[in-house]
Design a protein around this motif. Structure first.
Motif, mmCIF file in Angstrom:
data_model
loop_
_atom_site.group_PDB
_atom_site.id
_atom_site.type_symbol
_atom_site.label_atom_id
_atom_site.label_comp_id
_atom_site.label_asym_id
_atom_site.label_seq_id
_atom_site.Cartn_x
_atom_site.Cartn_y
_atom_site.Cartn_z
ATOM 1 N N ILE A 8 -31.320 27.283 -4.527
ATOM 2 C CA ILE A 8 -29.896 26.924 -4.562
ATOM 3 C C ILE A 8 -29.299 27.170 -3.172
ATOM 4 C CG2 ILE A 8 -29.571 27.325 -7.039
ATOM 5 C CD1 ILE A 8 -28.115 29.955 -6.301
ATOM 6 N N ASN A 9 -28.281 26.386 -2.864
ATOM 7 C CA ASN A 9 -27.698 26.461 -1.522
ATOM 8 C C ASN A 9 -26.275 26.981 -1.493
ATOM 9 O OD1 ASN A 9 -29.766 25.297 0.387
ATOM 10 N ND2 ASN A 9 -29.706 23.734 -1.231
ATOM 11 N N SER A 10 -25.644 27.081 -2.674
ATOM 12 C CA SER A 10 -24.264 27.574 -2.661
ATOM 13 C C SER A 10 -23.980 28.402 -3.909
ATOM 14 C CB SER A 10 -23.285 26.398 -2.597
ATOM 15 O OG SER A 10 -23.258 25.746 -3.845
ATOM 16 N N ILE A 11 -22.968 29.236 -3.796
ATOM 17 C CA ILE A 11 -22.554 30.099 -4.906
ATOM 18 C C ILE A 11 -22.089 29.245 -6.088
ATOM 19 C CG2 ILE A 11 -20.708 31.712 -5.571
ATOM 20 C CD1 ILE A 11 -21.636 33.433 -3.515
ATOM 21 N N ALA A 12 -21.570 28.072 -5.802
ATOM 22 C CA ALA A 12 -21.065 27.193 -6.866
ATOM 23 C C ALA A 12 -22.156 26.823 -7.866
ATOM 24 C CB ALA A 12 -20.457 25.935 -6.252
ATOM 25 N N GLU A 13 -23.399 26.856 -7.414
ATOM 26 C CA GLU A 13 -24.509 26.468 -8.293
ATOM 27 C C GLU A 13 -24.865 27.560 -9.307
ATOM 28 O OE1 GLU A 13 -27.874 24.231 -6.334
ATOM 29 O OE2 GLU A 13 -26.705 24.693 -4.547
ATOM 30 N N ILE A 14 -24.342 28.762 -9.096
ATOM 31 C CA ILE A 14 -24.726 29.888 -9.969
ATOM 32 C C ILE A 14 -24.309 29.644 -11.420
ATOM 33 C CG2 ILE A 14 -24.346 32.365 -10.424
ATOM 34 C CD1 ILE A 14 -24.216 32.731 -7.358
ATOM 35 N N ASN A 15 -23.144 29.047 -11.600
ATOM 36 C CA ASN A 15 -22.661 28.818 -12.972
ATOM 37 C C ASN A 15 -23.518 27.839 -13.762
ATOM 38 O OD1 ASN A 15 -20.562 30.627 -12.875
ATOM 39 N ND2 ASN A 15 -19.155 29.133 -11.938
ATOM 40 N N LEU B 173 -32.996 37.358 -14.178
ATOM 41 C CA LEU B 173 -33.733 36.423 -13.328
ATOM 42 C C LEU B 173 -33.866 37.027 -11.934
ATOM 43 C CD1 LEU B 173 -31.261 35.162 -11.526
ATOM 44 C CD2 LEU B 173 -30.989 33.651 -13.474
ATOM 45 N N LEU B 174 -34.692 36.404 -11.130
ATOM 46 C CA LEU B 174 -34.915 36.936 -9.775
ATOM 47 C C LEU B 174 -34.152 36.115 -8.749
ATOM 48 C CD1 LEU B 174 -38.709 37.684 -9.907
ATOM 49 C CD2 LEU B 174 -37.002 39.297 -9.124
ATOM 50 N N VAL B 175 -33.561 36.809 -7.793
ATOM 51 C CA VAL B 175 -32.884 36.150 -6.686
ATOM 52 C C VAL B 175 -33.690 36.499 -5.437
ATOM 53 C CG1 VAL B 175 -30.679 35.854 -5.497
ATOM 54 C CG2 VAL B 175 -30.704 36.616 -7.870
ATOM 55 N N LYS B 176 -34.246 35.461 -4.785
ATOM 56 C CA LYS B 176 -35.162 35.735 -3.671
ATOM 57 C C LYS B 176 -34.743 35.042 -2.381
ATOM 58 C CE LYS B 176 -39.657 36.440 -5.433
ATOM 59 N NZ LYS B 176 -40.991 35.886 -5.679
ATOM 60 N N GLY B 177 -35.056 35.693 -1.263
ATOM 61 C CA GLY B 177 -34.833 35.086 0.044
ATOM 62 C C GLY B 177 -36.009 34.193 0.384
ATOM 63 N N LYS B 178 -35.815 33.255 1.328
ATOM 64 C CA LYS B 178 -36.922 32.330 1.622
ATOM 65 C C LYS B 178 -38.073 33.021 2.350
ATOM 66 C CE LYS B 178 -34.402 30.344 5.514
ATOM 67 N NZ LYS B 178 -33.935 29.151 6.187
ATOM 68 N N PHE B 179 -37.776 34.099 3.101
ATOM 69 C CA PHE B 179 -38.861 34.854 3.759
ATOM 70 C C PHE B 179 -39.106 36.194 3.060
ATOM 71 C CE2 PHE B 179 -37.481 32.477 7.705
ATOM 72 C CZ PHE B 179 -38.604 31.676 7.734
ATOM 73 N N TYR B 180 -38.043 36.976 2.923
ATOM 74 C CA TYR B 180 -38.182 38.330 2.370
ATOM 75 C C TYR B 180 -37.079 38.583 1.339
ATOM 76 C CZ TYR B 180 -40.891 39.046 6.682
ATOM 77 O OH TYR B 180 -41.792 38.945 7.710
ATOM 78 N N ASP B 181 -37.177 39.719 0.682
ATOM 79 C CA ASP B 181 -36.176 40.235 -0.258
ATOM 80 C C ASP B 181 -36.212 39.545 -1.628
ATOM 81 O OD1 ASP B 181 -35.277 42.151 1.418
ATOM 82 O OD2 ASP B 181 -33.477 41.070 2.083
ATOM 83 N N ALA B 182 -36.115 40.373 -2.639
ATOM 84 C CA ALA B 182 -36.055 39.872 -4.017
ATOM 85 C C ALA B 182 -35.303 40.892 -4.857
ATOM 86 C CB ALA B 182 -37.466 39.677 -4.569
ATOM 87 N N TYR B 183 -34.381 40.420 -5.682
ATOM 88 C CA TYR B 183 -33.611 41.314 -6.546
ATOM 89 C C TYR B 183 -33.607 40.758 -7.971
ATOM 90 C CZ TYR B 183 -31.767 43.059 -2.111
ATOM 91 O OH TYR B 183 -31.652 43.579 -0.847
ATOM 92 N N VAL B 184 -33.582 41.695 -8.928
ATOM 93 C CA VAL B 184 -33.450 41.282 -10.327
ATOM 94 C C VAL B 184 -31.961 41.270 -10.657
ATOM 95 C CG1 VAL B 184 -34.077 41.795 -12.715
ATOM 96 C CG2 VAL B 184 -35.640 42.410 -10.864
ATOM 97 N N ALA B 185 -31.468 40.145 -11.168
ATOM 98 C CA ALA B 185 -30.049 40.033 -11.523
ATOM 99 C C ALA B 185 -29.912 39.859 -13.030
ATOM 100 C CB ALA B 185 -29.412 38.861 -10.792
ATOM 101 N N PHE B 186 -28.940 40.599 -13.596
ATOM 102 C CA PHE B 186 -28.767 40.576 -15.054
ATOM 103 C C PHE B 186 -27.577 39.724 -15.491
ATOM 104 C CE2 PHE B 186 -31.507 44.117 -14.292
ATOM 105 C CZ PHE B 186 -32.341 44.156 -15.390
ATOM 106 N N TYR C 137 -26.191 39.216 -4.803
ATOM 107 C CA TYR C 137 -27.478 39.146 -4.095
ATOM 108 C C TYR C 137 -27.582 37.877 -3.245
ATOM 109 C CZ TYR C 137 -28.732 42.976 -7.217
ATOM 110 O OH TYR C 137 -28.755 44.160 -7.890
ATOM 111 N N PHE C 138 -26.980 36.798 -3.741
ATOM 112 C CA PHE C 138 -26.960 35.548 -2.968
ATOM 113 C C PHE C 138 -26.370 35.832 -1.579
ATOM 114 C CE2 PHE C 138 -25.184 31.738 -1.237
ATOM 115 C CZ PHE C 138 -25.988 30.701 -1.656
ATOM 116 N N ASN C 139 -25.194 36.474 -1.582
ATOM 117 C CA ASN C 139 -24.522 36.755 -0.309
ATOM 118 C C ASN C 139 -25.333 37.711 0.560
ATOM 119 O OD1 ASN C 139 -22.263 35.120 -0.662
ATOM 120 N ND2 ASN C 139 -21.277 36.650 -1.973
ATOM 121 N N LYS C 140 -25.880 38.721 -0.082
ATOM 122 C CA LYS C 140 -26.651 39.726 0.642
ATOM 123 C C LYS C 140 -27.857 39.080 1.360
ATOM 124 C CE LYS C 140 -28.307 44.385 -0.258
ATOM 125 N NZ LYS C 140 -28.415 45.456 -1.210
#
Lengths: 348, 84
Positions: free
Chosen positions: A147-154, A164-177, A185-188
């Motif tokens: 996804i490319n924008s916060i608007a897509e989250i809904n 679900l998992l929110v991941k960066g294209k190179f590094y970082d991954a977070y579990v979001a509830f 996490y998107f912003n981070k």
């Protein structure tokens, strides 16, 4: 057996809590029965610990980040090569691989051997392309979508369910509830690594990994499965154990065979409680825990150097299961003079 | 009830499952029972040996034995296809 003297340049000397594979790769090469190695360290930052490990690295050169321009990096490598006569170069950073693969033929023209995946192999295993990869090669992968924008989250549900998992294209991954956490996490991640951000189905199970080396013709030269036993808050293995798991090896052989993978790689898998394996990521390089494979009987960096030198390599057939690695940190005392020398001359 | 072939049991009662990388420590009685299982003994034979050796009544043994077997199954250490 008389050892062949060779010079190997290695990057990834950042033996930190987010460790690069450089130091373990060098340790493996120093233990080689075939080679007597002179190690040239390539450093991006002046506080990479490997720079100051003089019994591990013989000489260090600072190199420019590929983001400054591949030509600048290549120029610097040509200069280093003119002095050191590098036989083989092993790049170990995800972020530098694109550049090294793109000017690999120029390195070969200069007489520097490498054993890297092709650009096609490198590109198609990107996290953002995992669903296509799974389909093409018949491998289970978690459902994911960039996804490319916060608007897509809904619009993530009902396609995805939480967590679900929110991941960066190179590094970082977070579990979001919930969607709020996805947004956080998107912003981070976006601030650090940019977009797209990958939304991935959360698969419950145990994370297991395989280190492998492909000969580029579909054969596996070496493969060792491992389970992380101690994971840092950065998600890095601080301890692990080799596994005797034929299913993991079969999956690894299948991927290497179908993709004709050339180079080192790490498969990141989730083993579910009903013994299914999901591929969650392919790292197109040797992982930082490579020394465990060496300890278990497969000196993968040595085999990689042989391939890069155009030598024939017999595939490894065994390794010891139940071998563990436990990482530790160590304070080195460094003279300011050394730091100064590297910072001002770009060499140590 | 059969222990998976690859499971290694040391004399000290340390179990290692090389497929999952899991390891466990057993108390001496559990280690003895596990070794009997490894030798291919069935529940009846194990009960006979343990009751001959220790001061334990049948129902206490059975309760503990079933509990132990459930734990082994939970940790995926038992062959799925049991031998009779």
């Amino acid at each position: 057996m008389k050892k062949t003297k060779i010079t190997v340049a290695v990057s990834g000397l950042n033996n930190t809590d987010n460790p690069g594979p450089g130091i373990p790769v060098i340790r493996a090469l120093r233990e080689s029965d075939a080679f007597d190695v002179r190690i040239i360290g390539l450093a991006y930052e002046n506080l990479e610990p490997g720079i100051y490990m003089h019994d591990v690295v013989d000489k260090v050169y600072q190199v420019p980040y590929p983001s400054i321009g591949s030509d600048k990096l290549l120029q610097r490598l040509a200069y280093i090569h003119s002095i050191e006569k590098i036989d083989v170069l092993i790049p170990n950073f995800d972020a530098e691989l694109y550049s090294f693969i793109s000017f690999e033929h120029k390195l070969h023209e200069m007489g520097i051997g490498t054993w890297l995946p092709t650009m096609e192999q490198f590109e198609e295993r990107h996290k953002t392309k995992l669903p296509e990869y799974g389909k093409k090669y018949g491998v289970n992968v978690p459902h994911s979508r960039p996804i490319n924008s916060i608007a897509e989250i809904n619009s993530l549900t009902p396609e995805f369910s939480y967590p679900l998992l929110v991941k960066g294209k190179f590094y970082d991954a977070y579990v979001a509830f919930n969607p709020e956490q996805v947004s956080l996490y998107f912003n981070k991640i976006a601030t650090k690594w940019g977009v797209p951000i990958i939304i991935q189905q959360f698969i419950r199970g145990t994370e297991v990994n395989v280190i492998a080396l492909g000969d580029g013709k579909g054969n596996t030269i070496g493969a060792v499965p491992m389970r992380k036993q101690y994971i840092t808050d950065k998600g890095k293995a601080w301890g692990g154990i080799t596994l005797d798991d034929q299913n993991m090896l079969d999956l690894c052989h299948k991927i290497l065979k179908k993709t004709k993978w050339k180079g080192g790689m790490e498969l990141e898998l989730i083993k579910t409680f009903d013994n299914k394996y999901y591929l969650i990521e392919i790292n197109p390089r040797i992982p930082a825990w490579v020394y465990l494979a060496v300890g278990a009987g497969q000196n993968i960096p040595e085999a990689m150097v042989k391939l890069a030198l155009g030598k024939k390599v017999k595939p490894f057939t065994t390794y010891e299961s139940g071998k563990m690695f436990i990482r530790y940190s160590w304070d080195m005392i460094v003279d300011l003079k050394e730091f100064e020398q590297l910072s001002t001359n770009g060499e140590l | 009830m059969k222990l998976k072939k690859k499971i290694a049991v040391s004399e000290t009662g340390f179990i290692f499952d090389p497929t999952t990388g899991d390891s466990f420590s057993l108390n001496p009685t559990a280690a003895e029972i596990l070794n009997l299982l490894k030798d291919g003994k069935n529940e009846k034979e194990i009960k006979k040996e343990i009751m001959a050796e220790y001061d334990v009544d049948e129902s206490t043994f059975e309760r503990s034995f079933l509990d132990f077997m459930a734990m082994l199954r939970l940790y995926n250490m038992i062959e799925e296809h049991e031998e009779n």
